[in-house]
Design a protein around this motif. Structure first.
Motif, PDB file in Angstrom:
ATOM      1  N   LYS A  60       0.848  -1.197   0.000  1.00  0.00           N
ATOM      2  CA  LYS A  60       0.000   0.000   0.000  1.00  0.00           C
ATOM      3  C   LYS A  60       0.884   1.248   0.000  1.00  0.00           C
ATOM      4  O   LYS A  60       2.035   1.224   0.462  1.00  0.00           O
ATOM      5  CB  LYS A  60      -0.908   0.027   1.229  1.00  0.00           C
ATOM      6  N   ARG A 120      -2.331   8.998  -7.379  1.00  0.00           N
ATOM      7  CA  ARG A 120      -2.483   7.958  -6.353  1.00  0.00           C
ATOM      8  C   ARG A 120      -3.220   6.735  -6.913  1.00  0.00           C
ATOM      9  O   ARG A 120      -2.847   5.593  -6.651  1.00  0.00           O
ATOM     10  CB  ARG A 120      -3.222   8.539  -5.158  1.00  0.00           C
ATOM     11  N   SER A 121      -4.281   6.964  -7.677  1.00  0.00           N
ATOM     12  CA  SER A 121      -5.036   5.829  -8.232  1.00  0.00           C
ATOM     13  C   SER A 121      -4.188   5.016  -9.208  1.00  0.00           C
ATOM     14  O   SER A 121      -4.264   3.783  -9.247  1.00  0.00           O
ATOM     15  CB  SER A 121      -6.306   6.338  -8.917  1.00  0.00           C
ATOM     16  N   GLU A 161      -1.588   3.075  -7.069  1.00  0.00           N
ATOM     17  CA  GLU A 161      -2.237   1.979  -6.340  1.00  0.00           C
ATOM     18  C   GLU A 161      -2.598   0.819  -7.263  1.00  0.00           C
ATOM     19  O   GLU A 161      -2.719  -0.320  -6.819  1.00  0.00           O
ATOM     20  CB  GLU A 161      -3.485   2.513  -5.632  1.00  0.00           C
TER      21      GLU A 161
END
Length: 749
Positions: free
Chosen positions: A42, A55-56, A59
């Motif tokens: 994470k 961020r997406s 991730e």
């Protein structure tokens, strides 16, 4: 940030990307077994300089690093089978509970799959390295460069991770692993299908290596029990215990020849390790080829000594003396000759041919079922042909088949005629349990001296045995005493009845044994020899019954000629001989009926059954060059003998046994007729014979037997019996008319 991301994609976490599992274990916040089966990489929660869109994207990328790390751990663990696991090795995430408290089993197939995983991960590492080089060469590095370079691995690494998780959770090994990968190959993603096919290729390499060891050298290289062929003692105990008596017999017959035990009970097909895409027929061919190669490469020591002299002529007398004196010299030449026997049985050129076929399969990038089955079939044919040559040509199978026919199927009629004549007086008395076998050896050897020539090299393998008969004798004696007490009005001495019955029942235990040398035990198993013995005991009883009937007729004719001579000398007392002839005429009719039935039955079995089936077997032996076919033809031959002789039909065999007993009892009563004339007993025997013979004819002419293919010559036998419709009329009368017990004068009709 981008370098931190690239390191995370190779499994190295830090401040930018963290591993929640490691963090939980370090802080003691949670049990690893409670972590769900999902990626634990994470983004750090305190990163404020990353936009929501970035961020997406990140991730979505960082799970690749988790999958890479888990796949890499699996590969290291599986490839390091020789040493204990390191304390730093972490079990696959999601398999903690299943591996807890379990000892990990080794697996060469899993190690091969791990080699394939390493190949895929090396491609992934190269892609990450290429991304890094692109970022360094770009004056304005952007995140899209990373996503573009690693986009294709998003459809590869997650399914591969799921695959190894299930593999370890279910402890899938060996052939099961091949079957598992073969099923996963059928997917709609070409890249993923190519990766799984590559893993399957690595697994097939192990299988081909095991096949080469098994089918070229007859060696089972399977230390972890993963091959589709396994040793019998590796299976369940139930199968082993069910064959325990057979194993004892095999080891007793040939203690030095372990290959024979291996052939019959040493190896089996492991259904658990047999991939579904390999047919059972192909697996049986693999099993046969390996066992055949084991036999060819491990000849018996006795066979090795005999083989150099098989093709030599018989030496002269002077050569025998010289050879005897030279036998004490160093046997270097003999050892030099015997060392080549195994290579002659399976030439190196044939082994090279088998290896070339397997090597061609091994080099193929995909598994082709048709080519695999064709190669296995060709290898099996090579092994079967050389095993056929060993058994049929070198071991003289046909000579031993002829010997079994001569002695177990009574083809040497003169020998058994002489033997039964020499032992007739002995068999009139009850056998002594301690000396019965020794008593029979005297007439047996006398018959051999009179009828067996020196050229018969197989007679030395035949030995006479007496089965245990203590229980049968006791029960027969009790039954006879009860019969005598129940039929006391017959006036038959109990001792004579008991002696007659014992002498018949107990002497029926005569048996033959045949000594088999390597490698003929591959054909003549204990089961096969027991079938030969079953037919022999049936035929020897039939032969003995026929001889008793003929002897009673000879004795009657001798008495009749003596009476006629006395009649010519003394015509005044001639009426006595005429009365005796009239009194005995009904008995001779009964004896003639018995002889007619026994002779026709004997002719049917010896000519219509044995000789015809023997000719069929000989034709098959001449035409076939395959060992498996040869064994099958021999089994069909024995099955035909038993079925066409009605030994597998309980009702018919019991009737035939009763008829033979009645015939012998009738002959013995006639022989003692002058001393103890007992018309009531003869009348009872005649009535029982009529009933049994009519029942036999009725059963044999039924559509279930006469209309089937199990006895093609049965109609001829029935035609000989009923050539004048006597049997048919008598049988119809027995079935439709209830009449009182007939007396002997009725037989004159």
């Amino acid at each position: 940030m981008l370098h931190e991301l690239l390191l995370a994609l190779l499994g190295y976490t830090g401040d930018f990307v963290i591993d929640e599992r490691e963090r939980a274990e370090t802080l003691g916040l949670a049990d690893p077994s409670q972590i769900l089966d999902e990626p634990t990489f994470k983004l750090a929660p305190d990163l404020s300089f990353i936009q929501t869109s970035e961020r997406s994207v990140i991730e979505r990328l960082i799970p690749l690093g988790f999958y890479y790390k888990e796949l890499d751990c699996f590969a290291k663990r599986s490839r390091n089978l020789s040493s204990a696991h390191s304390a730093t090795d972490v079990p696959l995430h999601g398999t903690y509970e299943t591996q807890k408290g379990k000892a990990k089993k080794g697996s060469v197939y899993r190690r091969a799959i791990a080699n394939g995983i390493v190949e895929i991960l090396s491609v992934y590492r190269s892609a990450v390295l290429q991304v890094e080089q692109n970022l360094l060469s770009d004056p304005l590095p952007i995140l899209a460069t990373v996503t573009q370079g690693l986009n294709k691995f998003e459809v590869l690494l997650p399914p591969l991770y799921e695959l190894i998780v299930e593999m370890e959770r279910e402890d899938i090994r060996g052939g099961q692993l091949l079957n598992f990968l073969h099923k996963r190959c059928h997917c709609g993603v070409p890249e993923l299908q190519a990766c799984i096919q590559r893993l399957l290729w690595h697994g097939h390499q192990v299988m081909y290596n095991q096949l080469a060891s098994w089918m070229i050298y007859g060696i089972l290289q399977d230390q972890h029990g993963e091959f589709l062929i396994q040793r019998q003692d590796d299976g369940d105990g139930e199968g082993k215990s069910s064959h325990l008596d057979v194993i004892e017999k095999l080891t007793h017959k040939s203690a030095d020849d372990a290959t024979l035990t291996d052939w019959h009970l040493g190896f089996h097909i492991s259904l658990d390790m047999l991939p579904e895409y390999i047919h059972m027929r192909v697996a049986e061919s693999i099993l046969f080829a390996g066992k055949a190669v084991r036999v060819l490469r491990n000849p018996s020591p006795a066979f090795r000594l005999q083989e150099p002299f098989i093709h030599q002529s018989v030496p002269k007398a002077s050569d025998r003396v010289q050879g005897f004196l030279g036998s004490f010299a160093p046997q270097k030449e003999l050892l030099k000759g015997t060392s080549l026997i195994a290579e002659e049985l399976l030439p190196q050129s044939e082994a090279d041919k088998i290896e070339a076929m397997l090597q061609e399969l091994k080099q193929s990038s995909e598994f082709h079922k048709r080519l695999f089955e064709s190669a296995v079939s060709s290898i099996r044919t090579i092994a079967a042909n050389h095993l056929w040559e060993l058994v049929v040509i070198r071991a003289d199978l046909n000579g031993h088949l002829k010997a079994l026919k001569d002695y177990f199927l009574l083809a040497k009629g003169d020998f058994f005629q002489c033997f039964l004549e020499e032992s007739r007086q002995l068999m009139r008395l009850p056998p002594r349990q301690s000396t019965a076998e020794a008593d029979l050896m005297v007439p047996f050897q006398l018959a051999a001296l009179k009828t067996i020539g020196d050229e018969d090299k197989y007679f030395s393998r035949v030995s006479l045995r007496m089965s245990s008969f203590g229980v049968n004798m006791a029960t027969s004696q009790m039954d006879l005493k009860m019969k005598v007490q129940a039929d006391g009005n017959l006036g038959v001495p109990s001792q004579g009845r008991a002696s007659a019955e014992l002498s018949l029942d107990a002497w029926d235990g005569i048996a033959l044994e045949y000594s088999i040398d390597w490698p003929l035990q591959l054909v003549f198993t204990q089961e096969v020899l027991s079938k030969y013995l079953k037919v022999f005991q049936y035929l020897i009883r039939l032969k003995r019954t026929q001889m008793e009937l003929e002897r009673s007729w000879a004795a009657a004719m001798h008495q009749d000629h003596a009476d006629f001579a006395n009649h010519r000398k003394d015509r005044k007392n001639g009426s006595v001989s005429q009365q005796r002839r009239q009194r005995c005429r009904p008995m001779w009719r009964v004896r003639e009926h018995m002889t007619f039935l026994i002779r026709n039955l004997q002719f049917y079995i010896q000519v219509d059954v044995i000789e015809s089936q023997w000719n069929v077997l000989q034709a098959h032996v001449q035409d076939s060059h395959d060992f498996t076919e040869l064994v099958g033809f021999h089994q069909e031959y024995l099955s035909a003998l038993i079925s066409q002789s009605f030994l597998d039909i309980g009702s018919v065999s019991r009737i035939l046994d009763s008829i033979m007993k009645l015939c012998v009892q009738f002959c013995w009563n006639i022989e003692n007729y002058e001393i103890n004339p007992n018309l009531a007993e003869l009348d009872h025997i005649a009535e029982e014979f009529n009933k049994k013979s009519n029942s036999l004819y009725t059963i044999l002419r039924s559509s279930r037997l006469a209309g089937s293919q199990r006895a093609p010559f049965l109609r001829q036998f029935l035609m000989r019996l009923n050539f004048n419709s006597f049997f048919e009329a008598t049988a119809r009368g027995v079935l439709n008319v209830v009449r009182p017990r007939p007396t002997l004068p009725v037989l004159q009709q």
